[in-house]
Scaffold this motif. Structure first.
Motif, PDB file in Angstrom:
ATOM      1  N   ARG A 139       0.848  -1.199   0.000  1.00  0.00           N
ATOM      2  CA  ARG A 139       0.000   0.000   0.000  1.00  0.00           C
ATOM      3  C   ARG A 139       0.882   1.247   0.000  1.00  0.00           C
ATOM      4  NH1 ARG A 139      -5.158  -1.688  -1.189  1.00  0.00           N
ATOM      5  NH2 ARG A 139      -5.488  -3.707  -0.184  1.00  0.00           N
ATOM      6  N   GLY A 192      -1.906   7.823  -0.245  1.00  0.00           N
ATOM      7  CA  GLY A 192      -2.922   8.240  -1.204  1.00  0.00           C
ATOM      8  C   GLY A 192      -3.907   7.149  -1.558  1.00  0.00           C
ATOM      9  N   ASP A 193      -3.583   5.873  -1.238  1.00  0.00           N
ATOM     10  CA  ASP A 193      -4.508   4.780  -1.528  1.00  0.00           C
ATOM     11  C   ASP A 193      -5.757   4.893  -0.665  1.00  0.00           C
ATOM     12  OD1 ASP A 193      -2.653   3.891  -3.282  1.00  0.00           O
ATOM     13  OD2 ASP A 193      -2.065   2.101  -2.140  1.00  0.00           O
ATOM     14  N   GLN A 194      -6.904   4.593  -1.279  1.00  0.00           N
ATOM     15  CA  GLN A 194      -8.161   4.589  -0.540  1.00  0.00           C
ATOM     16  C   GLN A 194      -8.294   3.283   0.237  1.00  0.00           C
ATOM     17  OE1 GLN A 194     -10.369   7.082  -0.371  1.00  0.00           O
ATOM     18  NE2 GLN A 194      -9.331   8.410  -1.847  1.00  0.00           N
ATOM     19  N   THR A 238     -12.602   4.333   7.115  1.00  0.00           N
ATOM     20  CA  THR A 238     -12.633   4.560   5.666  1.00  0.00           C
ATOM     21  C   THR A 238     -11.975   5.912   5.386  1.00  0.00           C
ATOM     22  OG1 THR A 238     -14.647   3.268   5.369  1.00  0.00           O
ATOM     23  CG2 THR A 238     -14.100   4.871   3.649  1.00  0.00           C
ATOM     24  N   GLY A 239     -10.987   5.913   4.525  1.00  0.00           N
ATOM     25  CA  GLY A 239     -10.276   7.154   4.229  1.00  0.00           C
ATOM     26  C   GLY A 239      -9.125   6.911   3.282  1.00  0.00           C
ATOM     27  N   GLN A 240      -8.016   7.583   3.531  1.00  0.00           N
ATOM     28  CA  GLN A 240      -6.825   7.482   2.699  1.00  0.00           C
ATOM     29  C   GLN A 240      -5.607   7.195   3.557  1.00  0.00           C
ATOM     30  OE1 GLN A 240      -6.096  10.970   0.357  1.00  0.00           O
ATOM     31  NE2 GLN A 240      -7.168  10.210  -1.433  1.00  0.00           N
ATOM     32  N   ILE A 289      -3.463   6.777   8.788  1.00  0.00           N
ATOM     33  CA  ILE A 289      -4.653   6.844   7.940  1.00  0.00           C
ATOM     34  C   ILE A 289      -5.532   7.986   8.430  1.00  0.00           C
ATOM     35  CG2 ILE A 289      -6.735   5.604   7.224  1.00  0.00           C
ATOM     36  CD1 ILE A 289      -5.243   3.036   7.502  1.00  0.00           C
ATOM     37  N   ASP A 299      -9.004  10.897   6.992  1.00  0.00           N
ATOM     38  CA  ASP A 299      -9.992  11.317   6.000  1.00  0.00           C
ATOM     39  C   ASP A 299      -9.631  12.715   5.521  1.00  0.00           C
ATOM     40  OD1 ASP A 299     -12.112  11.859   4.403  1.00  0.00           O
ATOM     41  OD2 ASP A 299     -13.640  11.732   5.967  1.00  0.00           O
TER      42      ASP A 299
END
Length: 393
Positions: free
Chosen positions: A70, A73-75, A205-207, A228, A230
């Motif tokens: 990973r 910038g990956d979601q 949930t985010g980046q 990580i 948002d």
């Protein structure tokens, strides 16, 4: 006679030219007209953007992390995206001394197993013998040849021998486990076996903001692996000088500028109660207060990320329809503030009483009226009563 007249006329012409050349002329100056306007006083300081809630993903157990594929910038999706995998780490290398100790412990454990096996065989043989004796005693007791007491004694000895056998078998099992443990200490690096792998999943949930440990490596429990957040959940923070921070109140309007895009509207959410000491670029210690701002329209700041440099402009006072003079017209006259007014083509020194000010204008509470003309950027050539002319004329 004519020659004298010509010389006289020439002399008069020279004198007229000299008089014209040295006759004092009005000093050209820039001017501005005093009028009423709205005055907004702001505090401006460098700040930075940051994601309000950043989650640090750490290794839940010690082991060897596989290479993390990973990137920043990956979601990621909460409880679904696998961020990293951890497998058991291989055992460490043994030096010569520790290796000899481990080998001796293994040999000792193996000898203990042999001893326990011999004790089991001995207990089995004794139990078999006593069972035979018990059978014979029961037959003789049935015929009345021996007493019941002798028969009961034989039964007791057989039961005791059975318990001794069970104890010897348990001791043998313990010795075998000790041997396994001693042999495990001799396992070489790279031959470790174990379940693979423990998966670490996204907590929100985010980046992915930062990958802190990308390569495969051995980690301890609690080692940070990545961060990580948002990106839509942004806030702005700025360290304001304490003398300016006392004028800032929660809810004050603000503007975010010089970040690479159009100005963004914001509001002060919190002025922290404690100041921190920081050293400026000039080596001066300053007391600064962290001020937190929320963006009015976060969707307009999609290109902003965590830790981006911005300039914060916070409103601390606003005056409506105030008499204002340009800052460029003011200068110190002793302990007072003054300007030069233009009256009848001459510069007239005027002491004024200034109020609130910003970078462009200052509120005038006394000394000037609307419509007065003042001189901008007064030079050393100016003095009270000096004739002037406006550059705009």
């Amino acid at each position: 006679m004519l020659r004298r007249l010509m010389m006289l006329l020439a002399l008069l012409a020279v004198l007229a030219g000299l008089a014209w050349a040295f006759w004092p002329r009005p000093l050209p100056v820039e001017t501005a007209v005093i009028g009423k306007r709205d005055i907004l006083v702001t505090v401006e300081e460098e700040g930075k953007s940051r994601i309000r809630e950043i989650f640090t993903v750490s290794a839940p157990i010690g082991g060897q992390t596989l290479r993390i594929d990973r990137h920043a910038g990956d979601q990621v999706v909460k409880d679904k995206t696998v961020l990293a995998e951890i497998r058991p780490a291989a055992p460490g290398l043994l030096d010569a001394r520790l290796n000899r100790v481990a080998e001796a412990a293994a040999a000792s454990a193996e000898a203990g197993v042999g001893l326990a096996q011999a004790e089991v065989r001995q207990a089995e043989a004794r139990l078999a013998f006593l069972k035979t004796e018990l059978s014979r005693a029961e037959r003789l007791a049935a015929k009345g040849t021996i007493s019941d007491s002798a028969r009961d004694k034989a039964r007791l000895e057989a039961e005791t021998a059975e318990a001794v056998l069970e104890s010897a078998q348990s001791a043998l099992a313990v010795r075998k486990r000790e041997l396994e443990r001693a042999e495990a200490a001799l396992i070489e690096t790279g031959t470790a076996e174990g379940p693979c792998c423990t998966e670490i999943k996204a907590p929100i949930t985010g980046q992915i903001l930062r990958v802190l440990a990308e390569s495969e490596q051995v980690v301890q429990a609690g080692t940070p692996l990545m961060e990580i957040g948002d990106p839509a959940d942004l806030e702005i923070t700025a360290d304001i000088l304490s003398r300016d921070a006392v004028e800032i109140v929660p809810g004050a309007a603000a503007e975010i500028v010089n970040w690479g895009g159009a100005p963004l509207a914001a509001r002060v959410r919190r002025v922290e109660p404690s100041a921190v000491t920081k050293v400026s670029a000039l080596g001066i210690e300053e007391q600064r207060v962290p001020v937190i701002l929320d963006l009015a329209n976060p969707h307009e700041a999609r290109q902003l990320g965590d830790g981006f440099r911005v300039v914060v402009r916070i409103a601390v006072w606003e005056g409506k329809d105030k008499l204002a003079a340009p800052i460029a017209a003011l200068f110190r006259q002793g302990s007072a503030w003054a300007v030069y007014k233009v009256m009848d083509g001459k510069a007239v020194l005027q002491i004024i009483s200034p109020g609130r000010r910003n970078d462009d204008v200052v509120e005038v509470t006394a000394g000037l009226t609307a419509g007065d003309v003042v001189i901008l950027h007064p030079s050393d050539q100016l003095a009270n009563g000096v004739r002037v002319t406006s550059l705009a004329d």
